[in-house]
Motif scaffolding. Structure first.
Motif, PDB file in Angstrom:
ATOM      1  N   VAL A   1      36.383  39.129  35.524  1.00  0.00           N
ATOM      2  CA  VAL A   1      36.538  40.285  36.413  1.00  0.00           C
ATOM      3  C   VAL A   1      37.895  40.961  36.196  1.00  0.00           C
ATOM      4  O   VAL A   1      37.989  42.175  36.026  1.00  0.00           O
ATOM      5  CB  VAL A   1      36.383  39.835  37.884  1.00  0.00           C
ATOM      6  CG1 VAL A   1      36.860  40.925  38.824  1.00  0.00           C
ATOM      7  CG2 VAL A   1      34.922  39.477  38.168  1.00  0.00           C
ATOM      8  N   TRP A   2      38.935  40.134  36.177  1.00  0.00           N
ATOM      9  CA  TRP A   2      40.296  40.679  36.031  1.00  0.00           C
ATOM     10  C   TRP A   2      40.422  41.521  34.764  1.00  0.00           C
ATOM     11  O   TRP A   2      40.904  42.654  34.794  1.00  0.00           O
ATOM     12  CB  TRP A   2      41.307  39.526  36.014  1.00  0.00           C
ATOM     13  CG  TRP A   2      42.725  39.958  36.261  1.00  0.00           C
ATOM     14  CD1 TRP A   2      43.385  39.947  37.454  1.00  0.00           C
ATOM     15  CD2 TRP A   2      43.642  40.499  35.288  1.00  0.00           C
ATOM     16  NE1 TRP A   2      44.654  40.434  37.285  1.00  0.00           N
ATOM     17  CE2 TRP A   2      44.842  40.773  35.979  1.00  0.00           C
ATOM     18  CE3 TRP A   2      43.557  40.756  33.931  1.00  0.00           C
ATOM     19  CZ2 TRP A   2      45.957  41.298  35.336  1.00  0.00           C
ATOM     20  CZ3 TRP A   2      44.668  41.295  33.287  1.00  0.00           C
ATOM     21  CH2 TRP A   2      45.860  41.567  33.995  1.00  0.00           C
ATOM     22  N   HIS A   3      39.967  40.954  33.642  1.00  0.00           N
ATOM     23  CA  HIS A   3      40.140  41.663  32.370  1.00  0.00           C
ATOM     24  C   HIS A   3      39.211  42.859  32.235  1.00  0.00           C
ATOM     25  O   HIS A   3      39.543  43.823  31.547  1.00  0.00           O
ATOM     26  CB  HIS A   3      39.964  40.690  31.211  1.00  0.00           C
ATOM     27  CG  HIS A   3      41.146  39.790  31.025  1.00  0.00           C
ATOM     28  ND1 HIS A   3      41.231  38.555  31.624  1.00  0.00           N
ATOM     29  CD2 HIS A   3      42.306  39.980  30.361  1.00  0.00           C
ATOM     30  CE1 HIS A   3      42.395  38.009  31.308  1.00  0.00           C
ATOM     31  NE2 HIS A   3      43.063  38.842  30.548  1.00  0.00           N
ATOM     32  N   ASN A   4      38.036  42.801  32.885  1.00  0.00           N
ATOM     33  CA  ASN A   4      37.173  43.973  32.875  1.00  0.00           C
ATOM     34  C   ASN A   4      37.825  45.136  33.610  1.00  0.00           C
ATOM     35  O   ASN A   4      37.784  46.276  33.139  1.00  0.00           O
ATOM     36  CB  ASN A   4      35.821  43.640  33.506  1.00  0.00           C
ATOM     37  CG  ASN A   4      34.762  43.306  32.466  1.00  0.00           C
ATOM     38  OD1 ASN A   4      34.401  44.144  31.645  1.00  0.00           O
ATOM     39  ND2 ASN A   4      34.287  42.076  32.489  1.00  0.00           N
ATOM     40  N   VAL A   5      38.441  44.828  34.743  1.00  0.00           N
ATOM     41  CA  VAL A   5      39.107  45.884  35.511  1.00  0.00           C
ATOM     42  C   VAL A   5      40.342  46.384  34.756  1.00  0.00           C
ATOM     43  O   VAL A   5      40.658  47.571  34.772  1.00  0.00           O
ATOM     44  CB  VAL A   5      39.484  45.364  36.920  1.00  0.00           C
ATOM     45  CG1 VAL A   5      40.324  46.394  37.663  1.00  0.00           C
ATOM     46  CG2 VAL A   5      38.213  45.045  37.706  1.00  0.00           C
TER      47      VAL A   5
ATOM     48  N   ALA B   1      45.784  43.788  40.436  1.00  0.00           N
ATOM     49  CA  ALA B   1      45.834  42.936  41.628  1.00  0.00           C
ATOM     50  C   ALA B   1      45.577  43.772  42.881  1.00  0.00           C
ATOM     51  O   ALA B   1      44.778  43.395  43.753  1.00  0.00           O
ATOM     52  CB  ALA B   1      47.197  42.237  41.711  1.00  0.00           C
ATOM     53  N   ALA B   2      46.231  44.931  42.960  1.00  0.00           N
ATOM     54  CA  ALA B   2      46.076  45.781  44.140  1.00  0.00           C
ATOM     55  C   ALA B   2      44.634  46.250  44.290  1.00  0.00           C
ATOM     56  O   ALA B   2      44.046  46.206  45.374  1.00  0.00           O
ATOM     57  CB  ALA B   2      47.016  46.984  44.040  1.00  0.00           C
TER      58      ALA B   2
ATOM     59  N   LEU C   1      37.547  41.855  45.705  1.00  0.00           N
ATOM     60  CA  LEU C   1      37.256  40.945  44.598  1.00  0.00           C
ATOM     61  C   LEU C   1      38.439  40.028  44.307  1.00  0.00           C
ATOM     62  O   LEU C   1      38.447  39.313  43.312  1.00  0.00           O
ATOM     63  CB  LEU C   1      36.920  41.737  43.337  1.00  0.00           C
ATOM     64  CG  LEU C   1      35.576  42.469  43.321  1.00  0.00           C
ATOM     65  CD1 LEU C   1      35.536  43.473  42.181  1.00  0.00           C
ATOM     66  CD2 LEU C   1      34.442  41.483  43.190  1.00  0.00           C
ATOM     67  N   ALA C   2      39.433  40.045  45.183  1.00  0.00           N
ATOM     68  CA  ALA C   2      40.680  39.325  44.902  1.00  0.00           C
ATOM     69  C   ALA C   2      40.457  37.832  44.745  1.00  0.00           C
ATOM     70  O   ALA C   2      41.188  37.160  44.029  1.00  0.00           O
ATOM     71  CB  ALA C   2      41.689  39.587  46.013  1.00  0.00           C
ATOM     72  N   ALA C   3      39.404  37.292  45.386  1.00  0.00           N
ATOM     73  CA  ALA C   3      39.197  35.845  45.365  1.00  0.00           C
ATOM     74  C   ALA C   3      38.541  35.372  44.070  1.00  0.00           C
ATOM     75  O   ALA C   3      38.528  34.177  43.795  1.00  0.00           O
ATOM     76  CB  ALA C   3      38.352  35.414  46.560  1.00  0.00           C
ATOM     77  N   LEU C   4      37.963  36.290  43.296  1.00  0.00           N
ATOM     78  CA  LEU C   4      37.226  35.816  42.120  1.00  0.00           C
ATOM     79  C   LEU C   4      37.595  36.521  40.821  1.00  0.00           C
ATOM     80  O   LEU C   4      36.720  36.941  40.076  1.00  0.00           O
ATOM     81  CB  LEU C   4      35.718  35.924  42.343  1.00  0.00           C
ATOM     82  CG  LEU C   4      35.223  36.861  43.440  1.00  0.00           C
ATOM     83  CD1 LEU C   4      34.215  37.830  42.881  1.00  0.00           C
ATOM     84  CD2 LEU C   4      34.605  36.011  44.528  1.00  0.00           C
TER      85      LEU C   4
END
Lengths: 264, 254
Positions: B89-93, B112-113, B120-123
């Motif tokens: 998820v992080w890298h997709n965003v 992060a923000a 989606l911060a938890a996953l």
């Protein structure tokens, strides 16, 4: 309970039963007909020859496997790099692809003597010969994989003005990974075949003899059980190699979340 | 009017001869939320691609503040989430920022923000194959917003979701829009969704597409479930449906 479990998987039962039945029939036929072992040995005689011949056959197998793995590495590097070059430049595609296809259609047995003529070190020549056959599936797999990126994904990259290189590294190469790995698996088994064919063409494997040479040697001596034993060893290593590459493929695909969903 | 994007007399014919748009006029005021509604195949997606700068129209003018639009100034949400399965998820965003070669610290902060904002911060470490359809679309929305775009183009983004998930994401989108005030062009074929979200509903006629009706929706934002069941909502939906029917879109979807 256990028996029911096995019976529920007819595939597994067949996998074990077919070789057992074939082997049993073969042994029975050899015994009943009284064919001498120097014409057709039964599986038990082959097994004996395998055990007795291991001190000779195992080092030979090691030589052949070293050529195979060397060839696979060369083929993987060459195939992937060539595919990337072709993907980046249509000019390179026009220049190189016909050449690669031509190399592919000439049978290795025909090319091997030519390569052996020019490459001084026999080991190097053998690796080159085997790499020649292993290289094409890697190239073809990688190339077709690089074309698999979807239009929506490409639009996304275009939206952020991604360079050709960024698109290749961040989109096309990961998309190509499953196809690249399938090509590598096919190439791996072909490398073993290529190594054996090249050894046959060379007649020897330089300072150390490979499995193909041991088969020839056993033939000259009419040691037919040993010929079969060497074949069995060859087949077994081919299967292990294939299973190994398959395992690596699955692990990598799982790691990159590219494995097909379960049940589909 | 402070216009972010204007299409004037836009005509588009694809190389295969498909005549997608003809005489399309469209202007988006800064910070506005516009819905584009029309029958299947009327050229809505073509309009979005031209608005995004992904496609040059055959004829007509495209006016923007800066032309071509600076990369990152336009966000796009596709019909499908179009996430990269090998990225979490992080890298997709983070992908748009990485493609734009922004500094690492900026990427970390923005991703992060945004993950916090869309819940989606938890996953961040989950991959698309581990997410539900609604979650995947959330990631796609976050990715479209991560560059802080001035213009956000959405192509039937929630059409594939079940109704509850769609309601939830409509509300999320409304909240994000109210907080950030980017300009939205939202393509949908749901009359209800267009009336619920937009300040203005544009109705397109069948191919070759152009705008045939404009229905303002003056209801104040934020709108909620009460609006969805109000008489005013029903009346607006009827108006939009009638405009669709007049446009010749016989199979107008509800």
């Amino acid at each position: 309970m256990r028996r029911i479990g096995v019976l529920r998987r007819p595939g597994l039962v067949l996998r074990l039963a077919v070789p057992l039945l074939l082997g049993g029939g073969w042994e029975l036929a050899v015994r009943l007909s009284g064919v001498p072992h120097w014409i057709l040995p039964g599986p038990l005689a082959v097994g004996r020859a395998l055990v007795e011949g291991l001190p000779v056959l195992l080092p030979a197998l090691a030589v052949t496997l070293a050529v195979t793995l060397g060839a696979l590495v060369v083929a993987a590097a060459g195939g992937i790099l060539l595919a990337l070059a072709i993907a980046l430049s249509p000019l390179l595609e026009a220049a190189l692809l016909p050449l690669a296809v031509t190399l592919q259609v000439i049978p290795l047995v025909a090319v091997a003597p030519v390569i052996l003529l020019y490459v001084e070190r026999v080991e190097t020549a053998l690796v080159l010969c085997a790499a020649l056959v292993a290289f094409f599936p890697v190239l073809a797999g990688t190339l077709s994989g690089l074309e698999r990126a979807g239009t929506a994904e490409r639009r996304l990259f275009a939206l952020y003005h991604a360079s050709r290189w960024q698109e290749l590294v961040h989109l096309r190469l990961p998309t190509a990974l499953p196809h690249l790995l399938a090509g590598l698996r096919v190439g791996g088994t072909l490398a073993l075949v290529g190594a054996v064919v090249a050894e046959f063409a060379a007649g020897h494997a330089g300072s150390r003899a490979g499995l193909a040479f041991r088969i020839l040697e056993a033939g000259w001596r009419l040691d037919i059980p040993r010929m079969y034993a060497a074949l069995v060893l060859l087949a077994a290593s081919g299967l292990v190699l294939h299973a190994l590459l398959r395992g690596i493929e699955r692990a990598v695909l799982r790691r990159f979340h590219l494995a097909p969903r379960e049940g589909s | 009017m402070n216009t972010v994007l204007a299409l004037e007399g836009v005509r588009h014919v694809y190389p295969n001869g498909l005549h997608a748009l003809d005489g399309l006029d469209l202007a988006l005021a800064e910070g506005s939320f516009t819905a584009l509604l029309g029958p299947s195949g009327c050229g809505k997606t073509t309009t979005l691609h031209i608005a995004a700068g992904l496609l040059a129209p055959t004829a007509g003018r495209v006016r923007r503040r800066e032309d071509p639009p600076p990369p990152g100034s336009v966000g796009f949400v596709f019909q499908e989430p179009v996430l990269l399965p090998w990225l979490d998820v992080w890298h997709n965003v983070a992908l748009p920022l990485r493609l734009l070669r922004r500094p690492r610290a900026e990427i970390d902060g923005r991703v992060a923000a945004l993950l916090r904002t869309v819940g989606l911060a938890a996953l961040p470490r989950l991959h698309p194959d581990e997410l539900s359809g609604g979650m995947r679309m959330r990631v796609a929305v976050a990715r479209a917003l991560v560059t802080d775009p001035r213009l956000v183009l959405m192509d039937e983004p929630f059409a594939a979701l079940d109704e509850l998930a769609r309601f939830r994401l409509d509300d999320e989108l409304q909240r994000l829009w109210l907080a950030r005030r980017f300009t939205v062009l939202f393509v949908t074929h749901s009359v209800y969704e267009s009336v619920y979200l937009a300040q203005r509903v544009l109705v397109m006629g069948p191919r070759p597409g152009r705008i045939v009706a404009e229905i303002p929706v003056h209801e104040p934002h934020p709108r909620d479930a009460a609006f969805r069941t109000s008489a005013r909502f029903a009346e607006l939906c009827r108006t939009v449906l009638a405009a669709l029917a007049r446009s010749g879109a016989t199979e107008a979807a509800a």
